[in-house]
Design an enzyme around this catalytic site. Structure first.
Site, PDB file in Angstrom:
ATOM      1  N   HIS A  15       0.846  -1.201   0.000  1.00  0.00           N
ATOM      2  CA  HIS A  15       0.000   0.000   0.000  1.00  0.00           C
ATOM      3  C   HIS A  15       0.883   1.254   0.000  1.00  0.00           C
ATOM      4  O   HIS A  15       0.670   2.176  -0.798  1.00  0.00           O
ATOM      5  CB  HIS A  15      -0.924  -0.001   1.225  1.00  0.00           C
ATOM      6  CG  HIS A  15      -1.611   1.312   1.459  1.00  0.00           C
ATOM      7  ND1 HIS A  15      -2.898   1.572   1.037  1.00  0.00           N
ATOM      8  CD2 HIS A  15      -1.174   2.458   2.047  1.00  0.00           C
ATOM      9  CE1 HIS A  15      -3.216   2.816   1.368  1.00  0.00           C
ATOM     10  NE2 HIS A  15      -2.193   3.369   1.983  1.00  0.00           N
ATOM     11  N   GLU A  16       1.879   1.279   0.880  1.00  0.00           N
ATOM     12  CA  GLU A  16       2.763   2.459   0.964  1.00  0.00           C
ATOM     13  C   GLU A  16       3.549   2.628  -0.341  1.00  0.00           C
ATOM     14  O   GLU A  16       3.724   3.740  -0.829  1.00  0.00           O
ATOM     15  CB  GLU A  16       3.714   2.337   2.162  1.00  0.00           C
ATOM     16  CG  GLU A  16       3.037   2.230   3.531  1.00  0.00           C
ATOM     17  CD  GLU A  16       2.108   3.399   3.862  1.00  0.00           C
ATOM     18  OE1 GLU A  16       2.261   4.475   3.270  1.00  0.00           O
ATOM     19  OE2 GLU A  16       1.217   3.217   4.711  1.00  0.00           O
TER      20      GLU A  16
ATOM     21  N   HIS B 178       1.532   4.401  -2.971  1.00  0.00           N
ATOM     22  CA  HIS B 178       1.568   5.875  -2.943  1.00  0.00           C
ATOM     23  C   HIS B 178       2.769   6.388  -3.753  1.00  0.00           C
ATOM     24  O   HIS B 178       2.663   7.368  -4.487  1.00  0.00           O
ATOM     25  CB  HIS B 178       1.719   6.389  -1.513  1.00  0.00           C
ATOM     26  CG  HIS B 178       0.458   6.376  -0.693  1.00  0.00           C
ATOM     27  ND1 HIS B 178      -0.676   7.060  -1.067  1.00  0.00           N
ATOM     28  CD2 HIS B 178       0.163   5.786   0.488  1.00  0.00           C
ATOM     29  CE1 HIS B 178      -1.621   6.880  -0.133  1.00  0.00           C
ATOM     30  NE2 HIS B 178      -1.135   6.102   0.814  1.00  0.00           N
TER      31      HIS B 178
ATOM     32  N   GLU C 292      -5.730   7.375  -0.958  1.00  0.00           N
ATOM     33  CA  GLU C 292      -5.709   6.153  -0.141  1.00  0.00           C
ATOM     34  C   GLU C 292      -6.353   4.986  -0.888  1.00  0.00           C
ATOM     35  O   GLU C 292      -5.835   3.869  -0.896  1.00  0.00           O
ATOM     36  CB  GLU C 292      -6.432   6.381   1.196  1.00  0.00           C
ATOM     37  CG  GLU C 292      -5.695   7.311   2.153  1.00  0.00           C
ATOM     38  CD  GLU C 292      -4.264   6.891   2.405  1.00  0.00           C
ATOM     39  OE1 GLU C 292      -3.964   5.694   2.345  1.00  0.00           O
ATOM     40  OE2 GLU C 292      -3.433   7.774   2.631  1.00  0.00           O
TER      41      GLU C 292
HETATM   42 ZN   LIG Z   1      -1.926   5.353   2.526  1.00  0.00          ZN
END
Ligand SMILES: [Zn+2]
Length: 267
Positions: A131-132, A135, A188
């Site tokens: 997930h990170e 980004h 997100e």
């Molecule tokens: Zn995030």
């Protein structure tokens, strides 16, 4: 009459900015969303490297061999399936009770030992790390800086046209915009979608993402001690959004060369 000239002047000033928008678009890997990017990846990566060095000065590296090995294994598996990029990858477990993780522009990944302690297994760690990384691959920091540049240009036009100080002191620094501030809700969702696909392609069971976010968010109040929850509000909408991308992730998982399922149990 004066008002008419002011408005024309502002419009004239704004035209080059619109031209810049047309030239500064890019398609986000995996989601194919068209995004505004007026910053260069090398500049974003430079900000990321500087901020990462500061984090490493402030916090010691964890000497928990089990955590370090798990993060290296997960990080290297995910980076091998990530879309090609100009990142100088680095994976570090930082010693801190804070439950947080991040990936700065340029592939600088840190997971705090406080967060490692609440991970059940490697697949949950893969969900957070991917997930990170999502980004960073989507260049959300650069996108935010680009919108700020555009707004600043608009405000500059207003300030000149209306003879006021609108442009002064309103906008954050490059480091704040590119690296430090929490991301928007839509960022997100996009990082969730990219992360889900990446963890599945890396051979981790994508169901672990739903399991982790549901369990981690339950009963948590946002505070400085659980930064991951305060910057990643996890509600029914977010879980539902994750579920809509599960069929694609499951298909990617079926095709993954080396399946690890939930990987090694961490806690
Ligand atoms: Zn995030």
């Amino acid at each position: 009459m004066r008002g008419f000239f002011s408005r024309s002047f502002v419009f004239f000033l704004f035209l080059p900015a619109v031209g810049g928008v047309l030239c500064g678009c890019r398609s986000v890997p995996i989601t194919d969303r068209t995004q505004l990017l007026l910053t260069s990846s090398s500049y974003e990566n430079e900000l990321g490297a500087e901020a990462f060095a500061e984090y490493k000065q402030k916090l010691p590296r964890s000497n928990n061999a089990r955590y370090n090995e798990a993060l290296n294994r997960v990080g290297n598996s995910v980076r091998q399936v990530a879309p090609s990029n100009d990142f100088q990858w680095e994976f570090t477990v930082l010693e801190s009770p804070t439950e947080n993780a991040f990936c700065l522009p340029g592939g600088k990944v840190a997971v705090y030992s406080g967060l490692m302690k609440v991970m059940k297994n490697e697949a949950e760690l893969a969900a957070v790390v991917a997930h990170e990384i999502g980004h960073a691959i989507a260049r959300h920091g650069g996108e935010r800086m680009s919108w700020a540049q555009l707004q600043a240009l608009g405000a500059l036009g207003l300030a000149i046209g209306l003879e006021n100080e609108t442009a002064n002191g309103v906008y954050g620094t490059g480091t704040e915009l590119g690296v430090m501030l929490p991301f928007s809700r839509s960022n997100e969702y996009e990082a969730d979608r990219i992360g889900l696909v990446l963890m599945a392609r890396a051979g981790y069971n994508p169901q672990a993402a739903v399991q982790f976010w549901t369990r981690f968010s339950r009963g948590k109040q946002s505070s400085f001690l659980d930064t991951l929850t305060s910057t990643h509000p996890c509600d029914a909408d977010r879980i539902a959004e994750l579920q809509t991308h599960m069929p694609q992730a499951e298909a990617d998982y079926r095709k993954a060369a080396a399946k690890k399922n939930y990987g090694i149990t961490l806690n």
